[in-house]
Structure formats: structure tokens, C-alpha cells
Scaffold this motif. Structure first.
Motif, PDB file in Angstrom:
ATOM      1  N   ILE A   2       5.938   7.722  -1.345  1.00 42.37           N
ATOM      2  CA  ILE A   2       5.982   6.266  -1.230  1.00 42.37           C
ATOM      3  C   ILE A   2       6.301   5.861   0.211  1.00 42.37           C
ATOM      4  N   GLN A   4       3.225   6.213   2.291  1.00 37.30           N
ATOM      5  CA  GLN A   4       2.273   5.141   1.998  1.00 37.30           C
ATOM      6  C   GLN A   4       2.702   3.826   2.647  1.00 37.30           C
ATOM      7  N   VAL A   5       3.987   3.536   2.622  1.00 39.04           N
ATOM      8  CA  VAL A   5       4.488   2.310   3.257  1.00 39.04           C
ATOM      9  C   VAL A   5       4.252   2.369   4.760  1.00 39.04           C
ATOM     10  N   TYR A  36       5.511  -1.623  -3.816  1.00 39.01           N
ATOM     11  CA  TYR A  36       6.046  -0.283  -3.550  1.00 39.01           C
ATOM     12  C   TYR A  36       7.433  -0.120  -4.179  1.00 39.01           C
TER      13      TYR A  36
END
Length: 155
Positions: free
Chosen positions: A26, A29-30, A68
Motif C-alpha cells: 500500500i 502504491q501511495v 488507500y
């Protein structure tokens, strides 16, 4: 990836599972998402004419960060706190623009004043850089490549 139990049955001895994303995935991805956002790539200053584009970008970032946050399974933890702080920085920038972004648009018959807009952009970028640097260090990821934090208006 982790595994999370979503249900269980008693008589049939069944269990339901789903794969969950790891905090590291995560976080990556952020960082990938934020790396290309117009509102964060300010260098020596932007024209007030870009105010609405930057507000739109900030709103997109705020919504995506909320999404997210929903993917994080642990109720506490550093990543959740960091994403909340990043999202709050975007909210502060949006609020600085005022209703419908009027603070980032010149009034009729008024010369544009880029100073407030650029000050808000610099504050946002510096806050996001500080937090994402901590995220990158924690998860051993490459951080964002944002312009230097010591730039001031007119430089």
C-alpha cells in the motif's frame, strides 16, 4: 500479502479467507500515485491561473488517500497515521483555496497575486515530502522526487 478470515462455519468445518495487501505494498502504491501529481511538483512557483488544476489534483489525492486508508487492515500503525497526515495536508490546501477555490483566483478587475497560492503549494509539498520520506524509510522504498524544500517565492 496477508490472509484475513472473513467467515467460518461450525457444522461443515468451513472457513472463508481473503488475501489482504501488506502495508508495504500500500505504501508503494501511495508513493507511486503521489509521484506524478501536479499539485506536488511545484518548483519555483506557479501562476495563479493553475489554481483550479491544483485544487482538482488535491481533491483527487484526498479521495485516493481515503481509499488507500480503507485497504489497511490494522486499526493502528504508522502507515495509517501517515496517510491520515498526508490527507490532512491536502485538506488544508483545499481549505486555503476557500469556497470554490476563490482565494486562488483573482477577483474581477484585480491583478493576480500568486503569493498566497504559491505559499500554500510550498507548505503542502513540504508537509507531504516530510511524511512520505518517513514512509519510504520505514518500508525501504524510494521516496518522492519533489523539488527542494528550501525554495521560496521569487527564487
Amino acid at each position: 500479502m496477508g490472509i484475513r478470515q472473513t467467515g467460518a462455519g461450525a457444522a461443515g468445518f468451513s472457513a472463508n479467507w481473503e488475501f489482504t495487501k501488506s502495508d508495504k505494498l500500500i505504501a508503494q502504491q501511495v508513493l507511486d500515485f503521489l509521484a506524478d501529481k501536479r499539485v506536488l511538483t511545484v518548483g519555483r512557483g506557479r501562476s495563479l491561473s493553475e489554481g483550479q488544476y491544483c485544487l482538482d489534483s488535491a481533491n483527487e489525492c484526498r479521495r485516493s488517500l481515503s481509499a488507500y486508508l480503507e485497504q489497511i487492515q490494522k486499526p493502528g500503525g504508522d502507515l495509517r497515521e501517515w496517510l491520515r497526515l498526508i490527507r490532512a495536508s491536502f485538506v488544508d490546501f483545499i481549505e486555503a483555496g476557500g469556497p470554490e477555490g476563490r482565494a486562488f483566483r483573482p477577483a474581477e478587475n484585480e491583478a493576480p497575486n500568486d503569493d498566497d497560492f504559491n505559499a500554500a503549494l510550498l507548505r503542502l509539498r513540504d508537509e507531504v515530502r516530510e511524511i512520505t520520506d518517513a514512509v519510504a524509510a520505514k518500508f525501504k522504498l524510494k521516496g518522492l522526487n519533489l523539488p527542494p524544500g528550501n525554495l521560496r517565492l521569487g527564487e
